[in-house]
Design a protein around this motif. Structure first.
Motif: not given
Length: 216
Positions: A16-20, A131-140, A192-196
């Motif tokens: 699995i891939v999560i970009w953070a 964006s959550i705190g100092n992290q930006v989640y791009v996709g997974g 993960t705190p994704f939104t969509r």
């Protein structure tokens, strides 16, 4: 006649891939036509039954994706997270990848040309960061390979199949989500705190159900 029943294993990707990116630095559905047996009795047309079941699932692939989406959000709520919003663009990206894997007979996050989900996002002009705190989640991305056929019984001497057992849409949805939740990497993506998210499903003529889940 020696009867053997074979269960079709569910295959789920482990990768699995999560970009953070850390802002502070670093990356990281059947009509059965009867046929006549040798003793004159009617027997079901197994291939007709099978194709009917496959077509039923194929015709309802969008509903299956929606059911999986609902189950994913149940898991998130159970873990104190907000539900994911359905994203039609992500669903189209996911469907394209599911179809590509099925048509070109591979099962991987990376295409034969070396493109991963981030490349597919970019090709579609899709970019949405969370964006959550100092992290930006791009996709997974999560992948799952399910099957319309749950198991079949055959004569070991002739290899003739004489019975199929099928997964109904609800079973397909639940086994997919359970498979992901039982796999640490897939579970991490779901929680993960994704939104969509978007889910795309492609069903082959053989009954394989390719499922891609994309997040942002």
């Amino acid at each position: 006649m020696k009867v053997v029943r074979r269960d079709l294993a569910l295959a789920a990707m482990i990768l699995i891939v999560i970009w953070a990116v850390f802002l502070a630095g670093g990356c990281m559905e059947t009509t059965v036509s009867p046929v006549e047996t040798a003793n004159g009795e009617e027997a079901p047309d197994l291939q007709g039954e099978l194709q009917g079941k496959i077509q039923e699932v194929r015709s309802n692939a969008a509903n299956l994706a929606a059911t999986i989406h609902g189950l994913i959000n149940e898991e998130r709520r159970n873990n104190g997270l907000n539900p994911l919003q359905w994203d039609p663009t992500l669903a189209n990206i996911a469907l394209s990848h599911s179809k590509d894997m099925a048509v070109r007979d591979y099962f991987d996050h990376v295409s034969p040309e070396g493109d991963d989900f981030a490349d597919r996002y970019e090709e579609s002009g899709y970019r949405l960061e969370t964006s959550i705190g100092n992290q930006v989640y791009v996709g997974g991305e999560n992948l799952f390979l399910n099957n319309v056929v749950r198991s079949y019984a055959y004569d070991q001497e002739t290899n003739d199949i004489f019975e199929y057992q099928y997964n109904d849409p609800d079973e397909l949805a639940r086994s997919t989500v359970q498979g992901w939740m039982d796999s640490p990497g897939h579970r991490d993506n779901i929680l993960t705190p994704f939104t969509r998210e978007g889910i795309g499903i492609y069903v082959t003529d053989e009954g394989e159900v390719y499922i891609t889940e994309n997040f942002s």
